[in-house]
Design an enzyme around this catalytic site. Structure first.
Site, PDB file in Angstrom:
ATOM      1  N   LEU A 225       0.845  -1.174   0.000  1.00  0.00           N
ATOM      2  CA  LEU A 225       0.000   0.000   0.000  1.00  0.00           C
ATOM      3  C   LEU A 225       0.886   1.230   0.000  1.00  0.00           C
ATOM      4  CD1 LEU A 225      -2.697  -0.946   2.695  1.00  0.00           C
ATOM      5  CD2 LEU A 225      -2.922  -1.104   0.222  1.00  0.00           C
ATOM      6  N   ASP A 226       0.354   2.339  -0.483  1.00  0.00           N
ATOM      7  CA  ASP A 226       1.117   3.572  -0.452  1.00  0.00           C
ATOM      8  C   ASP A 226       1.360   4.000   0.988  1.00  0.00           C
ATOM      9  OD1 ASP A 226       1.054   3.558  -3.167  1.00  0.00           O
ATOM     10  OD2 ASP A 226      -0.631   4.942  -3.341  1.00  0.00           O
ATOM     11  N   ARG A 227       2.301   4.894   1.148  1.00  0.00           N
ATOM     12  CA  ARG A 227       2.678   5.338   2.493  1.00  0.00           C
ATOM     13  C   ARG A 227       1.502   5.972   3.226  1.00  0.00           C
ATOM     14  NH1 ARG A 227       4.517  10.229   4.630  1.00  0.00           N
ATOM     15  NH2 ARG A 227       5.900  10.010   6.442  1.00  0.00           N
ATOM     16  N   ARG A 349      -5.197   5.973  -7.503  1.00  0.00           N
ATOM     17  CA  ARG A 349      -5.030   7.423  -7.448  1.00  0.00           C
ATOM     18  C   ARG A 349      -5.016   8.035  -8.845  1.00  0.00           C
ATOM     19  NH1 ARG A 349       0.137   7.959  -3.607  1.00  0.00           N
ATOM     20  NH2 ARG A 349      -0.127  10.143  -4.169  1.00  0.00           N
TER      21      ARG A 349
END
Length: 471
Positions: A225-227, A349
């Site tokens: 997952l993204d930060r 995104r």
């Protein structure tokens, strides 16, 4: 009376010799070390040419990567380098590709070792996803193999490697499911997944240090997952479970076997995300099929994911996402549900920002200009199907936390809420043996596991604030 003729005074030569603009070339250079001690020494030599290491030519044959159980249909550049350096960590090899330090020859001519050191041949940079052809040769810096590369855990401070009791209890509170094969966490935002030095507090290191539960090897990340993204995170506790689940997240076809029970469970796999976006999509639900590609910025120091050109000649990757609008537009924002059918970097995104035109709240990388317009000119609140406006009231008794939709700088509102995965512990024994129809002692166990993770604090407050606007 005899007069002696005076010679002319050499003023120009003397002034040129004493001028500060053109001092005489010194025979030695004064050096000052870190202790502020000046010493005379020879001039510092110039930079040495980069030393490159030449890999053997790519062989021609049905199975160029000997030792693999399944022969790959095509071999990429990064796979060939990792095969040649099997004792080097994979992140080190990938870092050389990210820094554009891997080269290949422009022609198929043989190059000697002296020619490689002197860099007299013509080289071109190669990307990690380029396909290898027979006779192709790769060159990369000697720094990959000239020294023994230690594990990341040996270079991380002891405070991070051995967390205290409070840190261990905090990490264990994130675990929402645990069995002999997998771990499921509810990842908080602002925690990186797989850090490179000097990032030490990444999820892979923390999980390996605090969530091993007595095993020799810590759990490994099945997906990322993204930060700033929160939600469900799946980790494999054994090598077999990690490998099969990683295949499942990469491609369902790759994870299928001869077992019909396991294949049916793989077909039921899904992930659902909740996101708060600026605006509202034109259609209440649909499928986004928009390939993605990466571009390098700032001389290769940064990268950005964009929609690929329809021609498909720039290394595009297929990306498919299903979406559904969950409610009306409130204060210029709306909640949507996203289901990724492929796992590309920043897929959700980019699809929200560029394909739908509704960037996620807090996503300043792909929705900076929309955030500025949204702040300056808020859209009217209306119901998209009937066109009627909503009566708004100020929420009372709601604590506005930093990062919610009412703060000046909201955090990223993207959360992995639901996940359905096969119950791999039913098919894998403690010794790693695979059972097509399940182990004899686990027939009563379900074939699928379903997990739901609550939203983080800033998204809960945004949900309550927008719900309070409805009368």
């Amino acid at each position: 009376m005899l007069r002696r003729r005076l010679e002319p005074w050499p003023w120009p030569e003397l002034s040129r010799r004493l001028s500060r603009l053109a001092p005489p070339a010194p025979s030695a250079v004064v050096r000052v070390n870190s202790n502020n001690v000046s010493r005379l020494g020879a001039p510092k030599p110039g930079p040495k040419p980069r030393q490159l290491l030449s890999l053997p030519p790519f062989p021609a044959g049905a199975d160029p990567l000997a030792g693999r159980k399944v022969a790959p249909r095509r071999v990429t550049a990064v796979s060939w380098v990792k095969h040649c350096f099997d004792d080097v960590p994979q992140e080190v090899v990938q870092a050389h590709f990210n820094k554009r330090q891997v080269y290949t020859e422009c022609s198929n001519q043989d190059v000697s070792a002296d020619c490689i050191r002197s860099q007299k041949h013509h080289l071109k940079k190669i990307k990690h996803h380029e396909v290898m052809v027979p006779g192709m040769r790769i060159h990369l810096p000697v720094s990959v193999a000239e020294t023994e590369i230690k594990k990341r855990y040996e270079t991380i401070p002891s405070a991070t490697l051995h967390p205290n009791r409070d840190e261990i209890e905090y990490l264990k509170r994130l675990v929402i499911y645990k069995d002999s094969s997998i771990l499921v966490l509810n990842k908080p935002p602002k925690v990186p997944m797989k850090g490179n030095l000097p990032v030490h507090n990444s999820m892979d290191v923390l999980a390996a240090a605090a969530l091993s539960y007595g095993n020799e090897e810590g759990p490994k990340l099945v997906h990322r997952l993204d930060r700033d993204t929160s939600g469900l995170m799946l980790l494999g506790r054994t090598r077999e479970s990690f490998t099969r689940l990683h295949w499942l997240f990469t491609s369902i076809k790759l994870a299928k076997t001869a077992s019909q029970t396991w294949n049916a469970a793989c077909d039921s796999y899904l992930q659902r995300y909740w996101a708060l976006v600026i605006g509202s999509p034109k259609e209440s639900e649909g499928v986004i099929s928009a390939p993605l590609t990466k571009v390098l910025l700032d001389d290769g120091k940064a990268e950005r994911v964009i929609l690929a050109h329809p021609s498909g000649i720039d290394g595009a990757q297929e990306a498919v996402t299903e979406y559904r609008v969950m409610g009306p537009t409130i204060n210029g924002c709306s909640w949507i549900e996203l289901r990724p059918l492929t796992g590309r970097k920043h897929q959700l995104r980019v699809h929200c920002a560029e394909a739908l035109g509704t960037p996620i709240v807090g996503d300043y990388k792909y929705g900076w200009f929309v955030h500025q317009r949204w702040k300056q000119n808020p859209q009217p609140d209306f119901e998209p199907f009937t066109g009627e406006q909503y009566k708004l009231r100020r929420p009372e008794g709601l604590e506005v936390q930093k990062g919610s939709v009412l703060s000046k700088v909201p955090l990223l509102h993207l959360h992995c809420r639901e996940m359905v995965v096969p119950n791999i512990a039913k098919f894998l024994s403690n010794t790693g043996e695979w059972h097509d129809h399940g182990t004899p002692w686990s027939k009563e166990k379900p074939n699928l596991l379903r997990f739901i993770a609550p939203m983080p604090g800033h998204m809960k407050i945004s949900w309550n604030i927008m719900s309070s606007y409805l009368v």
